[in-house]
Each structure stands twice: as structure tokens, then as C-alpha cells.
Design an enzyme around this catalytic site. Structure first.
Site, PDB file in Angstrom:
ATOM      1  N   HIS A   1       5.639   6.371  -0.925  1.00  0.00           N
ATOM      2  CA  HIS A   1       6.414   5.146  -1.432  1.00  0.00           C
ATOM      3  C   HIS A   1       5.594   3.788  -1.059  1.00  0.00           C
ATOM      4  CE1 HIS A   1       7.045   5.581   2.961  1.00  0.00           C
ATOM      5  NE2 HIS A   1       7.319   4.312   2.683  1.00  0.00           N
TER       6      HIS A   1
ATOM      7  N   HIS B   1       0.724  -1.078   0.008  1.00  0.00           N
ATOM      8  CA  HIS B   1      -0.004   0.083  -0.091  1.00  0.00           C
ATOM      9  C   HIS B   1       0.995   1.113  -0.042  1.00  0.00           C
ATOM     10  CE1 HIS B   1       1.156  -0.435   4.238  1.00  0.00           C
ATOM     11  NE2 HIS B   1       0.994   0.811   4.351  1.00  0.00           N
TER      12      HIS B   1
END
Length: 183
Positions: A134, A52
């Protein structure tokens, strides 16, 4: 004895965060990238079901505040966008390998900023650091990846989610509690 349950319930917390959650095709692409980095750099590749991009980390929140979090998130507006993941990197101190976009779409930054603002206005405490979009791919890596760029993985983002992190003997299990569409 009847008062014991309500008192105990007030002390219950859930470890939660808001995130972008990949569709099946994007998750498969991210997991393939994680496995390749694991082969090159060692460490522990993240499980496919845990991949995620965190928008806002809240940590342990009283169970009673989950509904309030959901109301705050429902007020956040954002446009769908495509996240082009074309970069690899390492945080040496934490031994984490990640992937990201060399240029974060403005819609992503706007979404993260709007969510953080609404959460703070509602009295929730967030980490005091700049948003660094990220996706963690490998933990406990023995080395950084040789390349810093990689083939573009296009992630069409159409929603964001509230996730609970639940500890298990095999590591954290993430459960999506609720999803909000981007329009």
C-alpha cells in the site's frame, strides 16, 4: 581522546527501509489522490516527496550495517512490472488512508518475499507481519473515504531503493541511499 570518535560511530544508527519509489509522473498522480482524500476526509496529506511503497522496514540499523544491507539488496533479483493502483482504504485505528492494487502483481510479491528472505538470512530483523502492499496517502484522517475504488493509476516499477528516514522539525525527510534495477 583519539578513541572517542570510533566508539561514538559504532553507536550511530539510521532508520532505514526498502521501498518502491515512484517516478515523477506517478508521484504527481499519488499526490493528487492524497490531496483529494485530504479534502474529503481531513487529516494530513503526505508530502509528494515522501510517497512510496514499503517492501521491508528495518527501523534503526547501525551505520556500519548499511553497506551490508546494500550487498544483500544487490543479490535480490526481480522483474519490472506495472502496479495498477485502483483501490482506496482506511486503517481506522491508525487513522491512515491508503491506496493499493486490488490485485498485487506476482512480481511485486516475489520481490518483497525475496528481499525479506535475504535480509533474514543475513541476520536482519523485520516486522513479523504479512506483506500488505500500500501507499500511505493521508495520516490523522477524520473519516474513511466514501469510495473504495478509484480510477487506475498505472505505476511502471523498474527498481527498488534503500531509504533513510531523517527526522527534522517539519517531520521525517526521506533520502534515497541507493537504487537497484529490476531486470
Amino acid at each position: 581522546m583519539a578513541d572517542a570518535a570510533p566508539t561514538a560511530a559504532r553507536g550511530v544508527t539510521r532508520r532505514v527501509f526498502f521501498a518502491l519509489w515512484p517516478d515523477a509522473a506517478t508521484a504527481a498522480g499519488l499526490h493528487a489522490r492524497a490531496r483529494a482524500l485530504h479534502t474529503e476526509c481531513g487529516g494530513r496529506a503526505m508530502r509528494r516527496d515522501t510517497l512510496h511503497l514499503t517492501l521491508a522496514f528495518l527501523g534503526n540499523v547501525p551505520q556500519d550495517d548499511i553497506t551490508r544491507l546494500e550487498h544483500v539488496a544487490a543479490e535480490v533479483r526481480g522483474a519490472p512490472f506495472v502496479l495498477e493502483l485502483d483501490q482506496l482504504g482506511a486503517w481506522h485505528r491508525n487513522r491512515i488512508l491508503w491506496t493499493s492494487a486490488s490485485a498485487a502483481p506476482q512480481a511485486l510479491v516475489t520481490l518483497a518475499d525475496a528481499l525479506a528472505l535475504r535480509l533474514r538470512e543475513a541476520g536482519f530483523v523485520l516486522e513479523d507481519r504479512a506483506f500488505a502492499p500500500h501507499i500511505t496517502l493521508v495520516r490523522n484522517a477524520r473519516a474513511a473515504p466514501m469510495a473504495q475504488t478509484c480510477p487506475v493509476l498505472r505505476w511502471p516499477v523498474a527498481s527498488f531503493v534503500l531509504v533513510a528516514s531523517e527526522p527534522t522539525p517539519a517531520g521525517a525527510r526521506y533520502r534515497v541511499l541507493r537504487r537497484w534495477p529490476l531486470r
